[in-house]
Enzyme design. Structure first.
Site, PDB file in Angstrom:
ATOM      1  CB  ILE A 137       9.135  17.991  18.908  1.00  0.00           C
ATOM      2  CG1 ILE A 137       9.770  17.248  20.025  1.00  0.00           C
ATOM      3  CG2 ILE A 137       9.946  19.454  18.829  1.00  0.00           C
ATOM      4  CD1 ILE A 137      11.024  16.540  19.622  1.00  0.00           C
ATOM      5  CG  ASP A 138       4.314  17.207  15.849  1.00  0.00           C
ATOM      6  OD1 ASP A 138       3.602  18.102  16.604  1.00  0.00           O
ATOM      7  OD2 ASP A 138       4.484  17.457  14.515  1.00  0.00           O
ATOM      8  CE  LYS A 139       2.699   7.933  19.216  1.00  0.00           C
ATOM      9  NZ  LYS A 139       1.533   7.090  18.918  1.00  0.00           N
TER      10      LYS A 139
END
Length: 304
Positions: A137-139
């Site tokens: 999952i994105d930062k």
């Protein structure tokens, strides 16, 4: 490298050699065995063979097992929220702002650095930079992801992703009043032709499908939604919601310039459901909205 050997018996006549090796070398995953063939490390009677070679009685199989490449990622004592753990997997509720694995711009302080401090038995399928990482999952997105501790668990979890039997759902606040209670965005995603650092809906992209449901309409300016991933492309929900005209609040790449500060974007992977890769038990997890996300949502409700 180690150099094991094996003599084929009559009962194994006609068996594909890659399947036979998977039985003989049960401590190694199918991915690892595949690399042996890719690197021409498997011989029968002194000759290199392909994975589909049909074994014959008295065949002498010899193969080289490469040494495992050492990790070049440093373990670091960072706080992480582990919601489930056993000898094969763990499920983490990742905080917004934490990168999942090291990259050119983020060499430490990642989830992988923290995981290596917590345990030293992560799978090696994704290589030395991304041990154990099955999906990302994105930062600036918070929420749940599953991590594999061994290669067999990793392979089986990856297979669930491929077959779309692993269920992942997100909650998000988006700009605008979505007129439909439910909807599906079916639009291919690939690298943007205008900016290679961004993803975009493009005919050259890979198939991408996102289902959404409006949970709450917030005074015609915002919508609180649930998004369910059918595929898992990079930045998929962020790109799809922008594509249909309802970008995610606080999204620094795909959102509106004037937005609400949500400590990243208002996107949270709150639900994760899958079959345990070893025990086959049905597992389901939910993570509550992060405090700042929940506070922003409540402030929107009160402000209009």
């Amino acid at each position: 490298m180690s150099e094991p050997e094996y003599i084929v018996n009559e009962a194994e006549q006609g068996v594909r050699i890659d399947k036979l090796l998977a039985t003989i070398s049960s401590d190694y995953s199918r991915s690892q065995i595949k690399t042996w063939f890719d690197k021409n490390l498997v011989n029968v009677n002194g000759k290199t063979v392909k994975p589909n070679y049909k074994c014959q009685p008295e065949d002498k199989i010899e193969w080289l097992i490469p040494k495992v490449e050492p990790l070049d990622v440093v373990a670091k004592n960072l706080p992480i929220d582990i919601v489930y753990e056993d000898k094969d997997i763990l499920v983490v509720n990742k905080a917004s702002g934490m990168v999942v694995h090291p990259s050119a711009g983020h060499k430490e302080d990642t989830l992988v650095n923290a995981l290596l401090f917590h345990c030293d038995d992560l799978s090696g399928i994704n290589g030395v930079k991304r041990p154990g990482i099955v999906h990302r999952i994105d930062k600036d997105t918070s929420g749940l992801l599953v991590v594999a501790k061994n290669d067999l668990a990793h392979e089986r979890l990856a297979e669930q992703l491929k077959k779309k039997t692993m269920k992942r759902a997100y909650k998000a606040i988006v700009h605008g009043d979505i007129p439909h209670d439910y909807g599906t965005v079916d639009a291919p995603i690939g690298r943007s032709e205008k900016n290679r650092q961004l993803m975009d809906v493009t005919e050259k992209g890979k198939p991408a499908v996102t289902h959404f449901e409006v949970l709450e309409r917030l005074h015609e300016k915002y919508s609180f939604v649930k998004c369910i991933l059918e595929t898992g492309r990079t930045h998929q929900i962020r790109v799809h919601m922008k594509y249909i005209g309802f970008p995610i609040v606080g999204d620094p790449k795909y959102g509106q310039r004037k937005s609400i500060d949500v400590d990243g974007q208002a996107l949270h992977a709150y639900h994760l459901q899958f079959e345990h890769p070893i025990t086959k038990e049905a597992l389901e997890f939910e993570a509550p909205l992060p405090t700042k996300f929940a506070k922003v949502l409540e402030n929107i409700r009160k402000s209009y």
